[in-house]
Write a protein that holds these residues in place. Structure first.
Motif, PDB file in Angstrom:
ATOM      1  N   GLY A  86       0.785  -1.224   0.000  1.00  0.00           N
ATOM      2  CA  GLY A  86       0.000   0.000   0.000  1.00  0.00           C
ATOM      3  C   GLY A  86       0.822   1.282   0.000  1.00  0.00           C
ATOM      4  O   GLY A  86       0.265   2.375  -0.059  1.00  0.00           O
ATOM      5  N   SER A  87       2.129   1.175   0.069  1.00  0.00           N
ATOM      6  CA  SER A  87       2.964   2.379   0.091  1.00  0.00           C
ATOM      7  C   SER A  87       3.384   2.786  -1.313  1.00  0.00           C
ATOM      8  O   SER A  87       3.162   2.058  -2.274  1.00  0.00           O
ATOM      9  CB  SER A  87       4.219   2.134   0.943  1.00  0.00           C
ATOM     10  N   TRP A  88       3.971   3.967  -1.435  1.00  0.00           N
ATOM     11  CA  TRP A  88       4.572   4.412  -2.691  1.00  0.00           C
ATOM     12  C   TRP A  88       5.946   4.976  -2.361  1.00  0.00           C
ATOM     13  O   TRP A  88       6.208   5.423  -1.253  1.00  0.00           O
ATOM     14  CB  TRP A  88       3.680   5.404  -3.430  1.00  0.00           C
ATOM     15  N   TRP A  89       6.836   4.933  -3.350  1.00  0.00           N
ATOM     16  CA  TRP A  89       8.213   5.375  -3.146  1.00  0.00           C
ATOM     17  C   TRP A  89       8.816   5.821  -4.461  1.00  0.00           C
ATOM     18  O   TRP A  89       8.279   5.576  -5.525  1.00  0.00           O
ATOM     19  CB  TRP A  89       9.050   4.252  -2.529  1.00  0.00           C
ATOM     20  N   ARG A  90       9.940   6.504  -4.374  1.00  0.00           N
ATOM     21  CA  ARG A  90      10.711   6.872  -5.561  1.00  0.00           C
ATOM     22  C   ARG A  90      11.976   6.015  -5.519  1.00  0.00           C
ATOM     23  O   ARG A  90      12.737   6.056  -4.560  1.00  0.00           O
ATOM     24  CB  ARG A  90      11.062   8.355  -5.547  1.00  0.00           C
ATOM     25  N   ASN A  91      12.207   5.233  -6.577  1.00  0.00           N
ATOM     26  CA  ASN A  91      13.331   4.292  -6.571  1.00  0.00           C
ATOM     27  C   ASN A  91      14.631   4.947  -7.040  1.00  0.00           C
ATOM     28  O   ASN A  91      14.681   6.139  -7.342  1.00  0.00           O
ATOM     29  CB  ASN A  91      12.996   3.023  -7.366  1.00  0.00           C
ATOM     30  N   SER A  92      15.680   4.145  -7.131  1.00  0.00           N
ATOM     31  CA  SER A  92      17.013   4.647  -7.496  1.00  0.00           C
ATOM     32  C   SER A  92      17.093   5.108  -8.948  1.00  0.00           C
ATOM     33  O   SER A  92      18.053   5.776  -9.322  1.00  0.00           O
ATOM     34  CB  SER A  92      18.064   3.561  -7.237  1.00  0.00           C
TER      35      SER A  92
END
Length: 148
Positions: A86-92
């Motif tokens: 359920g989370s969101w993130w910005r990857n490398s």
């Protein structure tokens, strides 16, 4: 109907209602000034051009991936990092991700800045930096930018 009474016009020119490409090309080439087809064809071409121009407004490339149904966390396939369901993130790779996939992020890109400065994309912070060519520690003023 887009082209008016097409069957009557086609019969008038002794053509079958089902035209081959070469027959249609010949018909339009020889009758474009007399035909009521030409304005409709131009409208269709203008619409096609307009729709093609809209493609640039679509979101950038996305990579969708499947998580196992019993997974307790999401795994980013680009860098292997783990994230809560359920989370969101910005990857490398500076992509915005959630458990269903990652899409290219949209950035504010400077278009006008102080003279003598250069612009570079900082992949660590996922943003454009504008600085003096001789002194990268000096941040330049940005006058205009595009993006979200």
């Amino acid at each position: 109907m887009l082209f008016g009474n097409s069957h009557a016009s086609i019969k008038q020119h002794n053509l079958q209602p089902e035209l081959s490409i070469s027959e249609l090309h010949s018909f339009l080439k020889n009758n474009h000034t007399k035909s009521n087809y030409w304005p409709a064809i131009m409208k269709c071409l203008a619409l096609a051009l307009l729709l093609c121009a809209q493609l640039s407004l679509l979101h950038g490339a996305c990579l969708k991936f499947m998580q196992e149904s019993d997974a307790t966390e999401c795994v980013d396939p680009r860098d292997g990092t783990r994230h809560p369901i359920g989370s969101w993130w910005r990857n490398s790779e500076c992509q915005d991700c959630d458990c269903n996939g990652c899409c290219d992020a949209e950035f504010i890109k400077p278009t006008s800045y102080e003279e003598g400065c250069i612009m570079e994309f900082d992949k660590k912070n996922c943003e454009y930096k504008v600085f003096k060519k001789e002194d990268p520690t000096y941040s330049c003023k940005i006058y205009e930018a595009v993006g979200k």
